[in-house]
Design an enzyme around this catalytic site. Structure first.
Site, short mmCIF file in Angstrom:
data_model
loop_
_atom_site.label_atom_id
_atom_site.label_comp_id
_atom_site.label_asym_id
_atom_site.label_seq_id
_atom_site.Cartn_x
_atom_site.Cartn_y
_atom_site.Cartn_z
N GLU A 137 43.47 48.67 50.28
CA GLU A 137 43.47 47.59 49.28
C GLU A 137 42.45 46.53 49.65
O GLU A 137 41.79 45.95 48.78
CB GLU A 137 44.85 46.97 49.14
CG GLU A 137 45.90 47.91 48.59
CD GLU A 137 45.45 48.65 47.33
OE1 GLU A 137 45.16 47.98 46.34
OE2 GLU A 137 45.41 49.89 47.36
N TRP A 159 39.21 47.71 48.48
CA TRP A 159 38.99 47.44 47.04
C TRP A 159 38.43 46.03 46.84
O TRP A 159 37.57 45.79 46.00
CB TRP A 159 40.31 47.56 46.26
CG TRP A 159 40.60 48.94 45.74
CD1 TRP A 159 41.51 49.82 46.23
CD2 TRP A 159 39.96 49.60 44.61
NE1 TRP A 159 41.47 50.98 45.48
CE2 TRP A 159 40.53 50.87 44.50
CE3 TRP A 159 38.95 49.23 43.71
CZ2 TRP A 159 40.15 51.79 43.50
CZ3 TRP A 159 38.56 50.14 42.73
CH2 TRP A 159 39.16 51.40 42.64
N TRP A 208 37.52 45.70 18.57
CA TRP A 208 38.80 45.07 18.95
C TRP A 208 39.50 44.54 17.70
O TRP A 208 38.84 44.06 16.79
CB TRP A 208 38.56 43.93 19.94
CG TRP A 208 37.81 44.35 21.17
CD1 TRP A 208 36.53 44.06 21.48
CD2 TRP A 208 38.31 45.18 22.24
NE1 TRP A 208 36.19 44.63 22.68
CE2 TRP A 208 37.25 45.33 23.17
CE3 TRP A 208 39.54 45.80 22.50
CZ2 TRP A 208 37.39 46.06 24.35
CZ3 TRP A 208 39.67 46.53 23.67
CH2 TRP A 208 38.61 46.66 24.57
N ASN A 264 50.96 43.67 41.32
CA ASN A 264 49.79 44.48 40.96
C ASN A 264 50.11 45.59 39.96
O ASN A 264 49.36 45.81 39.01
CB ASN A 264 49.17 45.10 42.22
CG ASN A 264 48.01 46.01 41.88
OD1 ASN A 264 47.03 45.57 41.30
ND2 ASN A 264 48.14 47.29 42.18
N TRP A 271 39.59 42.77 26.26
CA TRP A 271 40.07 42.55 27.63
C TRP A 271 39.63 41.19 28.17
O TRP A 271 40.28 40.62 29.05
CB TRP A 271 39.59 43.69 28.55
CG TRP A 271 38.09 43.87 28.57
CD1 TRP A 271 37.36 44.65 27.73
CD2 TRP A 271 37.15 43.24 29.44
NE1 TRP A 271 36.02 44.55 28.03
CE2 TRP A 271 35.86 43.71 29.08
CE3 TRP A 271 37.27 42.35 30.52
CZ2 TRP A 271 34.70 43.30 29.75
CZ3 TRP A 271 36.12 41.94 31.17
CH2 TRP A 271 34.85 42.41 30.79
N TRP A 325 40.52 44.04 35.31
CA TRP A 325 40.54 44.08 33.84
C TRP A 325 39.63 45.17 33.30
O TRP A 325 39.98 45.90 32.38
CB TRP A 325 40.17 42.71 33.23
CG TRP A 325 41.42 41.87 33.11
CD1 TRP A 325 41.86 40.93 33.99
CD2 TRP A 325 42.40 41.96 32.08
NE1 TRP A 325 43.06 40.44 33.59
CE2 TRP A 325 43.42 41.03 32.41
CE3 TRP A 325 42.54 42.72 30.92
CZ2 TRP A 325 44.56 40.86 31.61
CZ3 TRP A 325 43.67 42.54 30.12
CH2 TRP A 325 44.66 41.63 30.46
P1 FAD Z 1 48.73 43.27 48.30
O1 FAD Z 1 49.14 44.40 47.45
O2 FAD Z 1 49.60 42.93 49.46
O3 FAD Z 1 47.24 43.59 48.79
C1 FAD Z 1 46.65 42.88 49.89
C2 FAD Z 1 45.35 42.25 49.46
O4 FAD Z 1 44.41 43.26 49.13
C3 FAD Z 1 45.45 41.39 48.22
O5 FAD Z 1 45.89 40.11 48.51
C4 FAD Z 1 44.02 41.43 47.70
O6 FAD Z 1 43.21 40.53 48.37
C5 FAD Z 1 43.59 42.84 48.05
N1 FAD Z 1 43.80 43.73 46.90
C6 FAD Z 1 44.90 44.44 46.63
N2 FAD Z 1 44.72 45.18 45.51
C7 FAD Z 1 43.48 44.92 45.08
C8 FAD Z 1 42.70 45.36 43.98
N3 FAD Z 1 43.15 46.27 43.12
N4 FAD Z 1 41.46 44.86 43.82
C9 FAD Z 1 40.97 43.96 44.69
N5 FAD Z 1 41.66 43.51 45.75
C10 FAD Z 1 42.89 43.98 45.95
N6 FAD Z 1 43.41 40.29 42.89
C11 FAD Z 1 43.01 39.07 43.25
O7 FAD Z 1 42.93 38.78 44.46
N7 FAD Z 1 42.66 38.13 42.31
C12 FAD Z 1 42.74 38.39 40.98
O8 FAD Z 1 42.41 37.52 40.17
C13 FAD Z 1 43.18 39.67 40.56
N8 FAD Z 1 43.32 39.97 39.25
C14 FAD Z 1 43.72 41.23 38.88
C15 FAD Z 1 43.78 41.55 37.52
C16 FAD Z 1 44.17 42.82 37.12
C17 FAD Z 1 44.20 43.16 35.64
C18 FAD Z 1 44.51 43.78 38.08
C19 FAD Z 1 44.95 45.17 37.66
C20 FAD Z 1 44.46 43.48 39.44
C21 FAD Z 1 44.05 42.21 39.86
N9 FAD Z 1 43.98 41.86 41.23
C22 FAD Z 1 43.54 40.62 41.58
C23 FAD Z 1 44.27 42.86 42.29
C24 FAD Z 1 45.74 42.86 42.78
O9 FAD Z 1 46.61 42.93 41.69
C25 FAD Z 1 46.09 41.62 43.60
O10 FAD Z 1 45.15 41.46 44.65
C26 FAD Z 1 47.47 41.73 44.24
O11 FAD Z 1 48.43 41.96 43.27
C27 FAD Z 1 47.80 40.42 44.98
O12 FAD Z 1 49.07 40.50 45.53
P2 FAD Z 1 49.26 40.66 47.09
O13 FAD Z 1 48.50 39.60 47.78
O14 FAD Z 1 50.71 40.79 47.37
O15 FAD Z 1 48.50 42.03 47.33
#
Ligand code: FAD
Length: 435
Positions: free
Chosen positions: A258, A261, A290, A325, A343, A366
């Site tokens: 993650e 990512w 849209w 997420n 979107w 998105w």
């Molecule tokens: P955990 O699941 O514990 O993951 C640890 C860290 O890994 C996160 O804090 C984040 O920094 C990174 N991470 C995890 N998943 C992703 C991912 N898919 N893409 C990029 N980094 C990731 N993340 C954001 O940090 N900011 C946003 O504005 C954001 N907007 C999102 C919008 C959409 C539509 C989607 C589908 C995902 C988005 N994410 C975003 C990615 C992800 O949903 C969040 O990082 C995550 O839910 C944050 O919760 P957590 O800290 O408990 O993450």
């Protein structure tokens, strides 16, 4: 005689420990003035004057200030524009170099280019360093030197390249005597910035090894605390990405993935800045017709679509500034595909409300959900909210928390029939992509 010093300018790295640019500044041989600017260009655009992110920044500054005062120093904090601030402090000090950490967002790039120019006219150097990612924009590229646009090969090379050097910590404390000696200065109050206190229930920085190790099993279930909640810390740099990645590298491959990512989307934003300015990564998707029904958008925003998992997500976001997420994926897909709403509307709504909002990841998420992103869900993959609920919230614990009336008559009927919406989406997407 003006005191000669260097400046360290905090932006998205609000911590004193393991901070790459700050470490370099302290090692550069001159006293270092720690500086933060509440940037008028950013703050004045925020409509919500109780925005919790401003409170978060304010609290992070207070925490740094406590430590700096112990070192006999103090933050210099301004509410202004960077150009004005550097103009002003260069009247007080003889500044050799301004140090900072890199930021890949389009606004930040333009700001830094302008600041570099104006510092140059004052005979001050401007140096920036990689800090917010493990691998910078150009450190993980294809063999031909071009950027990856697909995650899996990128992540493979990322992992192959990883070693202790990239995970090493920058020991700021060892050089703390280099902070310039000065009286404690006040940090401007939220009110003086035009904001109001906004509650202080922020996710903790503590993260157990158990969470990291079990993450692969727990992360998809929004009804349990199965994710790390580190998003906000990474966004504002209150925790070092290297510290997290070190732990993930030892204890949890899924968690590390993650974090990759996150690096991936940062790299994409740098190489394809148009995505951060409202453009679809795949240009064909600009042809989608849209529907953009405003009532339906309002129902989505307010969590009253009649789809409990979607409504739960939006209500969680509206109430807490966070959304799980799995549910971010479901709600985003629902907006773009079931409702055929651009979107970018959803992206902007998340941007206003997410405490962990980050342009690169939000845009990446998105565009992934809408199908137009670099390594996106294919357009014909349309999440079925009922099946997603069955798999990931089987006992409805998440839904019950946010939509307690979901099984009562008072709960709205579905805003659109799933099968109908699915077919409509396929028709509209196919038409756009066939052009
Ligand atoms: P955990 O699941 O514990 O993951 C640890 C860290 O890994 C996160 O804090 C984040 O920094 C990174 N991470 C995890 N998943 C992703 C991912 N898919 N893409 C990029 N980094 C990731 N993340 C954001 O940090 N900011 C946003 O504005 C954001 N907007 C999102 C919008 C959409 C539509 C989607 C589908 C995902 C988005 N994410 C975003 C990615 C992800 O949903 C969040 O990082 C995550 O839910 C944050 O919760 P957590 O800290 O408990 O993450």
């Amino acid at each position: 005689m003006k005191l000669e010093l260097n400046v360290f300018w905090f932006r998205r790295d609000l911590r004193l420990n393991d901070n790459a640019g700050l470490y370099r500044a302290l090692k550069a041989g001159k006293p270092v003035l720690p500086l933060f600017i509440f940037d008028k260009h950013i703050l004045d655009d925020l409509e919500n004057k109780t925005d919790r992110r401003v409170q978060y920044i304010f609290d992070a500054l207070l925490e740094m200030q406590t430590e700096l005062v112990e070192y006999g120093s103090s933050l210099a904090v301004f509410y202004s524009t960077p150009e004005e601030v550097f103009q002003k402090i260069s009247g007080e000090y003889k500044i050799d170099t301004v140090f900072a950490n890199e930021d890949y967002e389009p606004y930040a790039r333009e700001r830094d280019a302008a600041v570099a120019e104006s510092l140059k006219s004052l005979s001050i150097s401007f140096k920036t360093f990689k800090d917010q990612v493990i691998f910078s924009r150009d450190e993980v590229l294809k063999d031909d030197g071009t950027p990856y646009t697909v995650f899996t090969p990128y992540s493979r090379k990322w992992k192959a390249k990883l070693n202790d050097f990239f995970l090493g910590s920058y020991p700021v404390k060892k050089h703390s005597k280099q902070f310039v000696r000065r009286e404690e200065q006040n940090i401007p109050s939220l009110e003086s910035l035009g904001f109001h206190p906004a509650g202080r229930s922020f996710p903790s920085k503590q993260l157990s090894d158990e969470m990291i190790a079990n993450y692969g099993e727990t992360r998809d279930y929004p009804g349990i605390s199965g994710t790390s909640r580190m998003g906000v810390h990474l966004r504002f740099g209150t925790l070092s990405i290297r510290e997290l990645a070190r732990r993930a590298n030892e204890k949890g491959a899924v968690y590390l993935n993650e974090l990759i990512w996150r690096d991936f989307y940062q790299m994409i934003l740098w190489h394809f800045p148009q995505v951060g300015k409202g453009r679809a990564f795949k240009p064909d998707y600009e042809n989608i017709q849209w529907r953009n029904n405003e009532q339906e958008f309002a129902a989505w925003c307010e969590g009253r679509t009649g789809y409990p998992i979607v409504d739960a997500g939006l209500r969680q976001l509206n109430k807490t500034g966070y959304m799980h997420n799995r549910v971010r994926m479901i709600t985003a897909s629902f907006l773009a595909k079931h409702l055929l709403i651009d979107w970018r509307w959803g992206e902007a709504y998340f941007a206003e409300r997410l405490l962990d909002y980050e342009l690169a990841s939000n845009n990446g998420g998105w565009q992934w959900a809408a199908g137009c992103g670099c390594d996106a869900a294919p357009y014909f993959r349309i999440f079925n909210p009922a099946l997603q609920t069955k798999r990931f919230d089987p006992d409805h614990s998440y839904i019950k928390q946010w939509v307690p009336e979901f099984d009562q008559l008072s709960y709205p009927q579905p805003i659109v029939d799933h099968q109908f919406a699915r077919d409509r989406c396929l028709t509209v997407y196919k038409k756009a992509l066939a052009r």
